[in-house]
Design a protein around this motif. Structure first.
Motif, PDB file in Angstrom:
ATOM      1  N   TYR A 289     -26.601  -3.441   4.550  1.00 54.09           N
ATOM      2  CA  TYR A 289     -25.625  -3.409   5.635  1.00 54.09           C
ATOM      3  C   TYR A 289     -26.321  -3.419   6.999  1.00 54.09           C
ATOM      4  O   TYR A 289     -27.345  -2.758   7.194  1.00 54.09           O
ATOM      5  CB  TYR A 289     -24.745  -2.168   5.531  1.00 54.09           C
ATOM      6  CG  TYR A 289     -23.535  -2.319   4.635  1.00 54.09           C
ATOM      7  CD1 TYR A 289     -23.492  -3.270   3.631  1.00 54.09           C
ATOM      8  CD2 TYR A 289     -22.435  -1.497   4.806  1.00 54.09           C
ATOM      9  CE1 TYR A 289     -22.386  -3.400   2.811  1.00 54.09           C
ATOM     10  CE2 TYR A 289     -21.308  -1.606   3.984  1.00 54.09           C
ATOM     11  CZ  TYR A 289     -21.299  -2.568   2.995  1.00 54.09           C
ATOM     12  OH  TYR A 289     -20.199  -2.697   2.184  1.00 54.09           O
TER      13      TYR A 289
ATOM     14  N   PRO B 240     -11.078  -5.087   1.469  1.00 50.41           N
ATOM     15  CA  PRO B 240     -12.074  -6.135   1.214  1.00 50.41           C
ATOM     16  C   PRO B 240     -11.974  -6.709  -0.198  1.00 50.41           C
ATOM     17  O   PRO B 240     -12.135  -7.923  -0.397  1.00 50.41           O
ATOM     18  CB  PRO B 240     -13.407  -5.419   1.437  1.00 50.41           C
ATOM     19  CG  PRO B 240     -13.083  -4.305   2.391  1.00 50.41           C
ATOM     20  CD  PRO B 240     -11.711  -3.844   1.959  1.00 50.41           C
TER      21      PRO B 240
ATOM     22  N   GLU C 170     -22.765  -4.786  12.106  1.00 47.70           N
ATOM     23  CA  GLU C 170     -21.375  -5.234  11.966  1.00 47.70           C
ATOM     24  C   GLU C 170     -20.707  -4.598  10.751  1.00 47.70           C
ATOM     25  O   GLU C 170     -19.546  -4.165  10.815  1.00 47.70           O
ATOM     26  CB  GLU C 170     -21.332  -6.760  11.855  1.00 47.70           C
ATOM     27  CG  GLU C 170     -19.918  -7.317  11.767  1.00 47.70           C
ATOM     28  CD  GLU C 170     -19.900  -8.835  11.701  1.00 47.70           C
ATOM     29  OE1 GLU C 170     -18.816  -9.398  11.427  1.00 47.70           O
ATOM     30  OE2 GLU C 170     -20.955  -9.468  11.922  1.00 47.70           O
ATOM     31  N   ALA C 171     -21.440  -4.534   9.629  1.00 49.27           N
ATOM     32  CA  ALA C 171     -20.875  -3.947   8.407  1.00 49.27           C
ATOM     33  C   ALA C 171     -20.585  -2.465   8.588  1.00 49.27           C
ATOM     34  O   ALA C 171     -19.563  -1.955   8.117  1.00 49.27           O
ATOM     35  CB  ALA C 171     -21.826  -4.168   7.235  1.00 49.27           C
TER      36      ALA C 171
ATOM     37  N   LYS D 289      -7.436   1.716   2.963  1.00 53.53           N
ATOM     38  CA  LYS D 289      -8.157   0.571   3.526  1.00 53.53           C
ATOM     39  C   LYS D 289      -9.433   0.247   2.768  1.00 53.53           C
ATOM     40  O   LYS D 289      -9.993  -0.838   2.908  1.00 53.53           O
ATOM     41  CB  LYS D 289      -8.452   0.826   5.007  1.00 53.53           C
ATOM     42  CG  LYS D 289      -7.214   0.789   5.892  1.00 53.53           C
ATOM     43  CD  LYS D 289      -7.541   1.042   7.353  1.00 53.53           C
ATOM     44  CE  LYS D 289      -7.778   2.501   7.630  1.00 53.53           C
ATOM     45  NZ  LYS D 289      -7.895   2.805   9.075  1.00 53.53           N
TER      46      LYS D 289
ATOM     47  N   ARG E 253     -14.345   1.609  10.896  1.00 58.19           N
ATOM     48  CA  ARG E 253     -12.945   1.300  11.184  1.00 58.19           C
ATOM     49  C   ARG E 253     -12.044   1.603   9.993  1.00 58.19           C
ATOM     50  O   ARG E 253     -10.856   1.899  10.165  1.00 58.19           O
ATOM     51  CB  ARG E 253     -12.801  -0.169  11.584  1.00 58.19           C
ATOM     52  CG  ARG E 253     -13.484  -0.531  12.898  1.00 58.19           C
ATOM     53  CD  ARG E 253     -12.682  -0.094  14.101  1.00 58.19           C
ATOM     54  NE  ARG E 253     -13.307  -0.519  15.356  1.00 58.19           N
ATOM     55  CZ  ARG E 253     -12.793  -0.269  16.552  1.00 58.19           C
ATOM     56  NH1 ARG E 253     -11.659   0.393  16.673  1.00 58.19           N
ATOM     57  NH2 ARG E 253     -13.424  -0.687  17.647  1.00 58.19           N
ATOM     58  N   ARG E 254     -12.602   1.522   8.789  1.00 57.73           N
ATOM     59  CA  ARG E 254     -11.799   1.815   7.591  1.00 57.73           C
ATOM     60  C   ARG E 254     -11.710   3.310   7.299  1.00 57.73           C
ATOM     61  O   ARG E 254     -10.748   3.766   6.673  1.00 57.73           O
ATOM     62  CB  ARG E 254     -12.378   1.098   6.372  1.00 57.73           C
ATOM     63  CG  ARG E 254     -12.134  -0.403   6.339  1.00 57.73           C
ATOM     64  CD  ARG E 254     -12.464  -0.988   4.977  1.00 57.73           C
ATOM     65  NE  ARG E 254     -13.881  -0.914   4.665  1.00 57.73           N
ATOM     66  CZ  ARG E 254     -14.755  -1.888   4.890  1.00 57.73           C
ATOM     67  NH1 ARG E 254     -14.352  -3.019   5.444  1.00 57.73           N
ATOM     68  NH2 ARG E 254     -16.024  -1.745   4.568  1.00 57.73           N
TER      69      ARG E 254
ATOM     70  N   GLU F  12     -17.372  -2.083  10.523  1.00 61.14           N
ATOM     71  CA  GLU F  12     -16.215  -2.303   9.661  1.00 61.14           C
ATOM     72  C   GLU F  12     -15.966  -1.079   8.785  1.00 61.14           C
ATOM     73  O   GLU F  12     -14.814  -0.674   8.555  1.00 61.14           O
ATOM     74  CB  GLU F  12     -16.428  -3.544   8.804  1.00 61.14           C
ATOM     75  CG  GLU F  12     -16.423  -4.850   9.593  1.00 61.14           C
ATOM     76  CD  GLU F  12     -16.759  -6.040   8.726  1.00 61.14           C
ATOM     77  OE1 GLU F  12     -17.070  -5.846   7.519  1.00 61.14           O
ATOM     78  OE2 GLU F  12     -16.725  -7.181   9.238  1.00 61.14           O
TER      79      GLU F  12
END
Length: 302
Positions: A183, A57, A186-187, A53, A193-194, A190
Motif C-alpha cells: 500500500y 472494493p 493513496e491506498a 464500507k 476514508r472507509r 482510501e
C-alpha cells in the motif's frame, strides 16, 4: 476478476439505505447494492472495528449482477451505539442479523464474514442453516491466535483523533503496513476514508464506539471469545464453505485453517499472498475465487 462486466462506481454511489430496529430498540444500518429482485442475497459482515464500507472494493471488483447487503454492526458506522455498552457480543450481533433477514424477508443467503463477521457466520449457520446457501469466512476460525488479538489490542483503542485526513491515513499506515505491504499513500487514504469519520469539531476519528475494544488482549471472556467451540463450526458441514486466509495472518494460523479443511470435507481454502489479517477481498486472486464461488451457488438447482 469474474467474467462479468465491471461494476460501475455509480452503483456504489447510488447504494440504498436499509434501517431496521433491533430487539432492544437500536436503529441499525445496512447498505444495499445491486438488483433487489435477486434470488440470492450476499450478506456481508465486517470485522471488529470496521463497517459496511469494508466490502465496497470487493463488490465493485466482482462486478456481479447480484444483490449485496453490507451491514454496520451495532456500535459501528451509521448504526446506533449501545448506551450501556453491554451488548457488544457476537450472539447479540446474530440476533440483529436475524432481525434484518426478517425485515427484508430473505430466504436464500450467502454469508461473507471477515474476522468477527466470520464468527457471526458460524453462529448463524447453527441458528438458521436452512436459509444459508454458502459461507465465505475471511481470516478467522474456531480458534484464534492470542498473539494476533494482542497486536490488535495494541492499536485499536478507538479514542484517538487526528487533525486531518492525511494524519489519519498516515497513522493507519503505520499500524497496518505489515498487513498490506504494497500500500502507498493513496491506498492508505482510501483505507482511512472507509474506517474513519469527520466529527462535529472537525477532527477525524475512528467510526466505532470505543467500548467495543475494551478488554481486548485480556482474558476477559467478553472479548476473548471462545473460538475453540469446534462444535459450532461443525454446523457448517452441510453448507458450501470457502475459507480465506492471509498468508502472514496472526489470527488464523495455517494449522487451524488446515484443521478446518479436515473437519469440513467439501470446503476450499484460499491463501492470499502478501496479506496478513485481514485480506480486503479486492485482491485479484480473492475476486477470482469469490466470483467462482458465488456464481456456482447462485445458479438455479437443476
Amino acid at each position: 476478476m469474474t467474467e462479468a462486466a465491471s461494476l460501475s462506481p455509480a452503483v456504489l454511489a447510488s447504494k440504498r439505505d436499509i434501517v431496521w430496529t433491533s430487539h432492544d430498540g437500536l436503529k441499525l444500518y445496512a447498505a444495499d447494492y445491486g438488483p433487489q429482485d435477486s434470488q440470492v442475497t450476499v450478506l456481508c459482515m465486517h470485522g471488529l472495528t470496521r463497517n459496511h464500507k469494508d466490502f465496497e472494493p470487493m463488490i465493485q471488483g466482482l462486478g456481479m449482477n447480484m444483490r449485496f447487503v453490507s451491514v454496520d454492526v451495532r456500535g459501528r458506522g451509521k448504526s446506533d451505539r449501545d448506551p450501556s455498552g453491554k451488548s457488544y457480543a457476537p450472539p447479540v450481533y446474530v440476533q440483529d442479523m436475524a432481525a434484518l433477514i426478517a425485515h427484508l424477508n430473505l430466504d436464500e443467503l450467502i454469508l461473507v464474514g471477515t474476522s468477527m463477521g466470520g464468527l457471526m457466520a458460524m453462529l448463524m449457520a447453527k441458528a438458521f442453516p436452512d436459509k444459508i446457501k454458502g459461507i465465505i469466512i475471511n481470516d478467522v476460525g474456531p480458534e484464534v491466535n492470542p498473539a494476533g488479538l494482542k497486536r490488535i489490542a495494541g492499536y485499536a483503542g478507538g479514542n484517538e483523533t487526528f487533525d486531518s485526513w492525511g494524519d489519519a491515513a498516515a497513522a493507519i499506515g503505520r499500524t497496518q503496513a505489515g498487513v498490506y505491504p504494497e500500500y502507498g499513500e493513496e491506498a492508505w487514504m482510501e483505507f482511512a476514508r472507509r474506517t474513519c469519520v469527520e466529527r462535529s469539531d472537525g477532527k477525524i476519528g475512528f467510526d466505532y464506539d470505543p467500548v467495543i475494544v475494551q478488554g481486548m488482549g485480556s482474558t476477559s471472556p467478553g472479548w476473548r471469545v471462545n473460538f475453540a467451540m469446534w462444535r459450532v463450526f461443525s454446523a457448517l458441514k452441510s453448507i458450501p464453505l470457502l475459507i480465506i486466509r492471509g498468508e502472514t495472518s496472526d489470527i488464523l494460523t495455517e494449522k487451524t485453517a488446515k484443521r478446518m479443511l479436515r473437519r469440513h470435507k467439501t470446503s476450499k481454502l484460499l491463501t492470499v499472498p502478501e496479506r496478513g489479517h485481514t485480506p480486503f477481498l479486492d485482491e485479484p486472486v480473492s475476486l477470482h475465487t469469490i466470483g467462482k464461488f458465488l456464481t456456482k451457488l447462485s445458479q438455479p438447482a437443476s
